[in-house]
Design an enzyme around this catalytic site. Structure first.
Site, short mmCIF file in Angstrom:
data_model
loop_
_atom_site.label_atom_id
_atom_site.label_comp_id
_atom_site.label_asym_id
_atom_site.label_seq_id
_atom_site.Cartn_x
_atom_site.Cartn_y
_atom_site.Cartn_z
N GLN A 186 -9.98 -3.93 -2.91
CA GLN A 186 -11.12 -3.49 -2.31
C GLN A 186 -12.54 -3.78 -3.40
OE1 GLN A 186 -12.12 -1.98 0.70
NE2 GLN A 186 -14.40 -2.75 -0.22
N ARG B 171 -13.25 -8.58 2.45
CA ARG B 171 -11.86 -8.32 2.10
C ARG B 171 -10.99 -9.51 2.53
NH1 ARG B 171 -9.94 -3.16 1.98
NH2 ARG B 171 -7.98 -4.25 1.10
N ASP C 209 -17.30 6.89 -0.81
CA ASP C 209 -16.05 7.14 -0.29
C ASP C 209 -15.80 8.56 0.23
OD1 ASP C 209 -13.48 6.33 0.50
OD2 ASP C 209 -12.52 6.24 -1.41
N CYS D 47 -16.22 1.51 0.94
CA CYS D 47 -15.05 0.98 1.42
C CYS D 47 -14.53 0.99 2.86
CB CYS D 47 -14.15 1.16 0.40
SG CYS D 47 -13.61 3.05 0.58
N HIS E 289 -7.73 0.90 -6.09
CA HIS E 289 -7.72 -0.02 -4.82
C HIS E 289 -8.65 -1.36 -5.46
CE1 HIS E 289 -7.76 -1.33 -0.96
NE2 HIS E 289 -8.70 -0.41 -0.18
N ARG F 85 1.03 -1.13 -0.05
CA ARG F 85 -0.14 0.13 0.11
C ARG F 85 0.95 1.40 -0.02
NH1 ARG F 85 -5.37 1.51 3.53
NH2 ARG F 85 -5.99 0.08 1.96
N1 NVA Z 1 -10.14 6.83 -1.16
C1 NVA Z 1 -9.66 6.49 0.28
C2 NVA Z 1 -9.97 4.76 0.34
C3 NVA Z 1 -9.26 4.11 1.66
C4 NVA Z 1 -9.69 2.75 1.49
C5 NVA Z 1 -8.22 6.59 0.43
O1 NVA Z 1 -7.44 6.25 -0.46
O2 NVA Z 1 -7.90 7.12 1.47
N1 CP Z 2 -11.09 -0.03 2.81
C1 CP Z 2 -9.93 -0.11 3.17
O1 CP Z 2 -8.91 -0.43 2.34
O2 CP Z 2 -9.54 0.00 4.41
P1 CP Z 2 -8.17 0.46 5.21
O3 CP Z 2 -7.55 1.67 4.95
O4 CP Z 2 -8.51 0.38 6.65
O5 CP Z 2 -7.30 -0.67 4.78
#
Ligand code: NVA
Ligand code: CP
Length: 320
Positions: A147, A307, A239, A279, A144, A117
């Site tokens: 997800q 997940r 989101d 998500c 992502h 990540r």
């Molecule tokens: N769009 C959000 C998704 C988190 C799972 C982010 O990138 O922070």
């Molecule tokens: N939805 C998701 O990826 O959650 P986290 O940021 O907690 O991993």
């Protein structure tokens, strides 16, 4: 209790493959993974032990925060008989400037898979290009995909299938929107994304999705009108307005997105049996009202649980 070490051989060969974006995978490959996720969920619920990854290790590199991704991958690999090792870029030499390519080659000698990540999709590509083990994208600024796999599994559970289902994504044209558009295009699901001008999903990605959709029968729509997008939707998805790394834009974004909240008024435009997805993490009172996310249409915690199941399917297929 019976310990099952083997899985039946997959109809598609995914062993050793990376998972960087959904378009690396075909309709049959994604369908196979979702099917396997349903199966692994059943095994889990019935207490069946399934250890296809005994002795294998997944390295989990995090440059951004996480609750779901970290815990579901770490628990998932353990449940498959392997182990996960958490690698924060604050502690890795990567964070002090060691080359991505060198890191990839070194980690390939110790691990059986890497989940990462981070901010840059290009960095994930570079890591994968230099690693001899599968690399899984656990979120970048652009995509992502893990997800979306869980979202597809959840939609199948709730709606009984994907083809012809209409999903309305209301909010920022971010990593989630990009991956949902691609996932819908591949799977033949209709998607309408409503975002304010200046926050629409990446044009190159929506163009790519439109091409895929022409073959799959999916309808892709990008609009600035949330009310139009929500019309007769089977699924409403949102989101956060400010993603990780955009915290300093929060005030400007609150202003830009003020007409894009998913609340009961918006839900009333969708089908009566509409399902609400997010998500997570969520900001109640911003992108979604508390009564929607905590109400009868919401399945966000089932979605979050998936997940675990879908990533177990992914690791089983890629690292098996
Ligand atoms: N769009 C959000 C998704 C988190 C799972 C982010 O990138 O922070
Ligand atoms: N939805 C998701 O990826 O959650 P986290 O940021 O907690 O991993």
């Amino acid at each position: 209790m019976m310990v099952n070490m083997k899985q039946s051989s997959p109809p598609v060969e995914l062993s050793g493959k990376d998972f960087l974006t959904l378009t690396d995978y075909s309709y049959s490959e994604l369908s196979y993974l979702i099917e396997l996720a349903h199966d692994l969920k059943k095994k889990q619920k019935s207490g069946e032990v399934f250890h296809p990854l005994q002795g294998k290790t997944l390295g989990m590199i995090f440059e951004k925060s996480s609750t779901r991704t970290r815990v579901s991958f770490e628990t998932g690999i353990y449940q498959l008989g392997g182990m996960g090792t958490f690698l924060s870029t604050n502690d890795l030499q990567l964070g002090r400037g060691e080359r991505v390519a060198d890191t990839a080659k070194v980690l390939s000698g110790y691990l059986d898979g890497i989940m990462i990540r981070t901010y840059s999709q290009a960095m994930v590509k570079e890591l994968a290009a230099n690693a001899s083990i599968p690399v899984i994208n656990g979120l970048t600024d652009v995509y992502h995909p893990c997800q979306v796999l869980a979202d597809l599994q959840t939609i199948e559970e709730v709606k009984g299938g994907l083809k012809g289902v209409k999903l309305a994504f209301i909010g920022d044209g971010n990593n989630m929107a990009n991956s949902l558009v691609l996932g819908a295009a591949i799977m033949g699901m209709h998607i309408s994304v409503a975002a304010p001008e200046g926050y629409l999903p990446d044009t190159a990605i929506t163009k790519k999705a439109a091409k895929i959709a022409a073959a799959s029968g999916a309808k892709i729509e990008i609009t600035t009108d949330p009310l139009h997008a929500a019309e007769k939707a089977d699924i409403i998805y949102t989101d956060v307005w400010a993603s990780m790394g955009q915290e300093n834009e929060s005030t400007a974004r609150e202003q830009a997105f003020k007409d894009f909240q998913v609340n009961n008024e918006l839900l009333a435009l969708a089908k009566e049996d509409v399902t609400f997805l997010h998500c997570l993490p969520a900001h109640r009172g911003e992108e979604v009202s508390a009564d929607v996310i905590d109400g009868k249409h919401s399945v966000v915690f089932q979605q979050a649980e998936n997940r675990l199941h879908v990533q177990k399917a992914l690791m089983t297929a890629l690292m098996g």
